[in-house]
Scaffold this motif. Structure first.
Motif: not given
Length: 521
Positions: A378-400
């Protein structure tokens, strides 16, 4: 005589200090996983562990890796992995080639059952990476109650609690929920809190595919925070996102909620994949009530019920994962019609000679579900949200990502490219993260969340799970149109001291361990 004894004593000390290693990594730039700046040092490995960090230019080893121009980091930890095909793909090559040395399975409420015997089977089979598992709420609820929309009886609740306790004793790292999916969507918050208290009593964590990630996202984040507070359990908002055009920008609010909860002393974290598209079944577009009890085929035979089902699908296409465009709904796996894999709902409508309207799209969704469903991007997300969440210090990486192999379906590119994409695109090209921070999010921060103290950080005594990559070349190659491509730039990967990627070439070995909570052997 006394001098002779002293001499013998010092000779014994010298003989005990070995300069011989199984493997030495020289000339590398080390990022240790703590988020600290890089430093130059060599690493000596004996058996499964790091035994020396320093200047080892004159030491001897069976194998020497010259890491000049490369970064030596802890092996990457995938905090959200769909390991369901592991029995057929025990080498987990699609993970290993990304630099992943530890994967957490059992997400979205879908952990294996029976839990302990499943882990025993994996140990006998052998795996490429190290694996850890969560116990899934949907799994145990279905085991006890089936796919019904009702509250558990006291007896059923006791059974579910016992199942969680059993799994925690057998090595689960916590409990996962998929509150968007059946039967978890039928569970009230009190049920989740009660079961999470059991996991918490064994120092487990709670990870959640939230009840909603579209229009109900804010309420769903607040529900997860409430669960953390009431069950006294660390929480991970897994694959955190804001989905659907109407929710773009909502990450500002969700991240504020996380910050506020943490200030109150609650342990809330997130994991994320670095793409603006999600992946799940086509059934996510169908109202949950229509799927209860496996009666979907009967309900769509009733004209009145079918009209309600279709209206719900149309709403979700317009406002949720459908992104208000049939072109945003792409098929990844269609067992009953393989030629649809990689195509969109819009394409399918055209193939059927139908006008690609939302109404006709809803009809095709019903048809797809009747045929057994599809895997869907589903191509239904915004790049700005992706980047904002990524920069948060409590965000880890998971591929899903789901374990994948070339030629099998049309998977989301995250299955092949998540970690190199972070390092190549978001670090090197876009400067969204600096390299030490990115490595920390992929290693040390994740190990800390799991309570694993001897992995995720490069230090003496830790297991030698290491990834060596070229920071100027690492990048994902998998795309939404051509997903079956391994990344470039990952030169060496070590799992428990053994080379499973050597000069970019995959080695068919299975050095991984099945990790069990409180049994870190």
């Amino acid at each position: 005589m006394k001098n002779c004894l002293i001499l013998l004593f010092f000779l014994s000390l010298i003989s005990c200090k070995s300069d011989k290693y199984d493997l030495i990594i020289i000339n590398g730039t080390i990022l240790d996983g703590t988020g600290s700046d890089s430093f130059q040092a060599d690493i000596g490995i004996l058996d499964e562990r790091i035994v020396e960090i320093g200047n080892l230019k004159n030491a001897e080893a069976k194998t020497i890796i010259d890491a000049s121009g490369m970064v030596v980091s802890p092996g990457f930890i995938d905090m959200h992995t769909h390991l369901e095909p592991i029995m057929e793909m025990p080498d987990a090559k699609s993970l290993i080639m990304q630099g992943v040395t530890l994967a957490l399975g059992g997400p979205d409420g879908g952990g294996p059952w029976p839990f302990g015997s499943y882990l025993d089977s994996l140990e006998r089979l052998g795996t490429g990476p190290n694996l850890a598992y969560l116990i899934g709420h949907n799994t145990i609820r279905r085991e006890v109650m089936g796919n019904v929309d009702q509250a558990p009886t006291l007896s059923q609740m006791d059974s579910m609690k016992n199942y969680v306790e059993m799994a925690m004793k057998e090595g689960a790292f916590g409990i996962s929920t998929g509150l968007k999916y059946l039967p978890g969507t039928f569970a009230k918050v009190d049920e989740i809190i009660s079961l999470s208290k059991v996991a918490s009593s064994y120092q487990g964590i709670y990870t959640s595919h939230l009840r909603e990630e579209g229009l109900g996202l804010i309420d769903a984040v607040q529900e997860a925070i409430l669960i953390s507070k009431e069950a006294e359990i660390p929480v991970v908002l897994t694959h955190h996102k804001a989905i659907g055009v109407k929710m773009w920008g909502a990450s500002v609010k969700t991240l504020s909620l996380v910050d506020s909860a943490r200030k109150e002393g609650l342990d809330i974290m997130m994991d994320q994949y670095p793409y603006a598209a999600s992946h799940t079944g086509i059934s996510v577009l169908i109202p949950s009530w229509a799927l209860e009890g496996s009666e979907f085929s009967n309900r769509v035979q009733d004209p009145i019920l079918k009209d309600s089902i279709k209206s719900g699908i149309i709403f979700n296409i317009l406002n949720d994962r459908g992104g208000n465009d049939l072109r945003r709904i792409q098929f990844s796996r269609v067992s009953w019609r393989k030629e649809l894999e990689g195509k969109t709902l819009h394409d399918w409508a055209i193939l059927e000679g139908m006008e690609p309207t939302v109404e006709n799209g809803a009809e095709l969704v019903i048809q797809a579900q009747l045929n057994g469903g599809t895997g869907t991007i589903y191509h239904a997300m915004d790049d700005a949200d992706v980047e904002r969440i990524m920069k948060h210090p409590m965000t880890m990486i998971g591929s899903d990502g789901r374990l994948s192999q070339p030629g099998d379906g049309h998977p989301h590119p995250r299955a092949y490219g998540t970690f190199p994409r972070i390092l190549g695109y978001y670090v090197r090209e876009k400067n969204i993260l600096d390299l030490p921070t990115a490595i920390h999010k992929m290693t040390g921060l994740s190990a800390q969340r799991l309570g694993i103290q001897d992995r995720g950080i490069i230090k003496k005594g830790n297991f030698a799970d290491l990834t060596i990559f070229d920071p100027e070349k690492i990048i994902d190659r998998s795309t939404f149109t051509d997903p079956h491509q391994y990344p470039t730039g990952v030169q060496f990967v070590l799992v428990n001291g053994r080379l499973i990627v050597d000069q970019g070439e995959f080695q068919d070995i299975r050095p991984g361990k099945i990790l069990r909570k409180n049994r870190m052997d």
